[in-house]
Design a protein around this motif. Sequence first.
Motif, PDB file in Angstrom:
ATOM      1  N   MET A  39      51.445  94.587  64.793  1.00 27.86           N
ATOM      2  CA  MET A  39      52.897  95.425  64.491  1.00 27.86           C
ATOM      3  C   MET A  39      53.771  95.610  65.702  1.00 27.86           C
ATOM      4  N   TYR A  40      52.985  96.284  66.578  1.00 23.86           N
ATOM      5  CA  TYR A  40      53.597  97.028  67.950  1.00 23.86           C
ATOM      6  C   TYR A  40      53.889  95.735  68.794  1.00 23.86           C
ATOM      7  N   LYS A  43      56.779  93.866  67.277  1.00 27.81           N
ATOM      8  CA  LYS A  43      58.167  94.652  67.509  1.00 27.81           C
ATOM      9  C   LYS A  43      58.752  94.666  68.908  1.00 27.81           C
ATOM     10  N   ASN A  46      60.265  91.020  69.194  1.00 29.55           N
ATOM     11  CA  ASN A  46      61.628  91.026  68.609  1.00 29.55           C
ATOM     12  C   ASN A  46      62.462  91.955  69.491  1.00 29.55           C
ATOM     13  N   LYS A  47      62.129  92.972  70.080  1.00 29.50           N
ATOM     14  CA  LYS A  47      63.419  93.565  70.945  1.00 29.50           C
ATOM     15  C   LYS A  47      63.512  92.544  72.267  1.00 29.50           C
TER      16      LYS A  47
END
Length: 73
Positions: A39-40, A43, A46-47
């Motif tokens: 998940m991290y 994330k 995506n950023k």
Amino acid sequence: MLDNLHFIALLVTTTQLTMILIAVASIFLVFIIIAIVKMYRLKAENKKLMETNAFKDIDESYKDFTGGHLYGE
């Protein structure tokens, strides 16, 4: 007598049950940790993608030209 032997063979001691539960909980804990790490990573990716020009306006110099035309007259 034979029925008693089958019944005793099916019994699970508290220690055995505890060990089984600890093993199952450990496996699920590993899966949860893997999911959190993924998940991290997603994330962060995506950023990084959102900061690139891929999602910004393609042509900022575009002007609306329809104001100079007289439609319907």
